[in-house]
Scaffold this active site. Structure first.
Site, mmCIF file in Angstrom:
data_model
loop_
_atom_site.group_PDB
_atom_site.id
_atom_site.type_symbol
_atom_site.label_atom_id
_atom_site.label_comp_id
_atom_site.label_asym_id
_atom_site.label_seq_id
_atom_site.Cartn_x
_atom_site.Cartn_y
_atom_site.Cartn_z
ATOM 1 N N GLY A 1 4.307 16.639 -0.872
ATOM 2 C CA GLY A 1 3.307 16.656 -0.403
ATOM 3 C C GLY A 1 3.143 16.391 1.203
ATOM 4 O O GLY A 1 4.369 16.189 1.722
ATOM 5 N N ALA A 2 1.884 16.308 1.676
ATOM 6 C CA ALA A 2 1.844 15.624 3.039
ATOM 7 C C ALA A 2 2.905 14.324 3.415
ATOM 8 O O ALA A 2 3.508 14.360 4.175
ATOM 9 C CB ALA A 2 0.628 15.354 3.469
ATOM 10 N N LYS B 1 -3.761 -2.672 -1.405
ATOM 11 C CA LYS B 1 -4.129 -1.274 -1.294
ATOM 12 C C LYS B 1 -5.071 -0.845 -2.288
ATOM 13 O O LYS B 1 -5.887 -0.067 -1.944
ATOM 14 C CB LYS B 1 -2.929 -0.547 -1.481
ATOM 15 C CG LYS B 1 -3.213 1.092 -0.672
ATOM 16 C CD LYS B 1 -2.163 1.699 -0.451
ATOM 17 C CE LYS B 1 -2.610 3.235 0.346
ATOM 18 N NZ LYS B 1 -1.536 4.286 0.195
#
Lengths: 303, 303
Positions: B9-10, B184
């Protein structure tokens, strides 16, 4: 009896039509269906038998109705800011005001404006909706639990009860209106809120374990908050599971707040969420799940 | 170094392309963009400078890649059930495995399959997305906080850090990977969850007081839960307000879970919600707001 119905949605049209059919002089404040009802009357499709009222006293303004014996308030609570303007022309010395609206805070607001001795509340258990203009569909239940705002107004509530009973409406007087309101919130908060937020009917939110458990957990939060409000007797926690199980019979029923969202109306967030959360918080109960749902609903309709 | 990127993915394309550009032998497991990338290479549009890699080692199966020095795992966590099949062909005696995935539980699952001494985690702070086939856009940040699953693997993590630093990636080793993961989550749980549920970008959920306050309150719940996990040091509650304020700069940013929902993919609910809720609950912290959001998200995607 001379009666004004303020708020002619499904609830107001249905109960108002029964009161008219049983011989009362009923005056309806109409908005959306004015033209149609004035031209063709009102058709009621009810599980207790369909009927048609050829002539309805319909008005665009309560100034035309003037003073009545009983004001029946069936407005959506987001229109409560119009109480003073809408209701004042209807109220004389002996007028009683009965609100059948959802949630908390409606009686208190009316009491501030018109005096607490005039105010009565009814908790309506009914599934009804408007169909084509000039029609109303009553699909299940119909019971009303009635109570005065002030316990000394026993006579007044008995008169209203007899009026409704005479119209064929299943109706009883409850000793604690506040308790009756909170009991309905045990259903209204989780089902209206969850269905409106997710845009899913009752059976969809019950089909999924996560949301079903959430609904049960919110019900327990609400019962805890209710039982902190000095009710005449406690609400048992078993009400939660009973309500969840009995709600399975509702199938793909859309709670009113979901219908409001689908139809682009405001949601009854103050009466069903904000005031109950405030009252709970005052008594030390934060109702965190309900608060979360409320915040998400607010953002959903603001976005 | 011989590196395999699993999950292109990205995130995988961006970090993998930087590692290749800095002279490593990088092998990408490709799916969606295989044809395009094999034909025309990969174009990276980055705030640190655009570049094009004309040749990419792309594969449809990790069996073709075989053993590597480092496996970089950038899969969506809902694909973790494929770890064994995808990663096994890449792992030899000295292979290290670094997961840059979201949420909790990824390192532990890899450790069960391949041995804890091989496993490293990275918490990536980056906004990146895939554009047309064969392109990736890096729009902000890019920092990675790295740590070994086992504290005795200090050498291994330093090697990975040098590799990433050599590729121009802002990178540091943290003493407590678990703390970095929870930090996070303080952002990921409320923003990913709220944005995905309401289908609104970051600035919309911050614009409304109800959802903004809810996000702050969820952050406090998560910090409380994190601080119950025997971290090397406590996460300060001020992190919540700091994160909310700094998120205002993100504008109409769509968190990955919102993009997953819009594009009809599964949501990373296990890693971002279920495992953190379970770990919190084990330590006596129920995170009721987070639990409510999780239940609503599950029902939203099931319905």
């Amino acid at each position: 009896m001379r009666i004004a119905v303020v708020g002619s949605g499904a609830l107001g049209l249905y109960y108002g039509s029964l009161l008219q059919r049983s011989g009362n002089e009923v005056h309806f404040l109409l908005r959306r269906d004015y033209e149609s009802i004035m031209a063709r009357g009102l058709s009621v499709y009810s599980l207790n038998g369909d009927f048609h009222l050829a002539h309805i006293n319909g008005y665009r303004s309560t100034h035309e109705i003037r003073e009545v014996d009983l004001v029946l308030i069936c407005l959506k609570t987001f229109a409560n800011e119009h109480f003073q303007a809408l209701v004042t022309p209807l109220v004389g010395k002996n007028t009683r005001i009965l609100t059948l609206q959802n949630g908390l805070g409606n009686e208190e607001l009316l009491a501030e404006l018109f005096g607490p001795e005039k105010i009565f509340g009814g908790v309506a258990f009914i599934c009804a909706y408007r169909g084509n203009p000039g029609t109303v569909h009553h699909v299940s239940e119909g019971k009303i639990n009635l109570g005065p705002l002030q316990s000394e107004q026993n006579l007044g509530v008995e008169i209203i009860k007899d009026l409704f009973t005479g119209a064929g409406i299943n109706c009883r007087v409850v000793s604690d209106l506040k308790k009756a309101r909170w009991e309905k919130l045990v259903w209204n908060i989780p089902f209206n809120g969850t269905c409106a937020l997710l845009q899913q009917p009752v059976n969809a939110v019950l089909a999924h374990k996560g949301s079903r458990d959430l609904i049960s957990a919110m019900m327990s939060e609400i019962i805890t908050a209710a039982n902190a409000q000095q009710l005449t007797e406690k609400i048992p926690f078993s009400l939660a599971e009973n309500m969840v199980v009995s709600s399975e019979k509702l199938g793909s029923y859309q709670p009113s707040m979901l219908i409001d969202r689908i139809e682009g109306r405001p949601l009854e967030l103050d009466a069903i969420f904000r005031v109950p959360l405030t009252e709970a918080y005052k008594h030390g109960i934060p109702m965190l799940r309900v608060q979360t749902l409320f915040a998400l609903l607010q953002a959903a309709v603001a976005g």
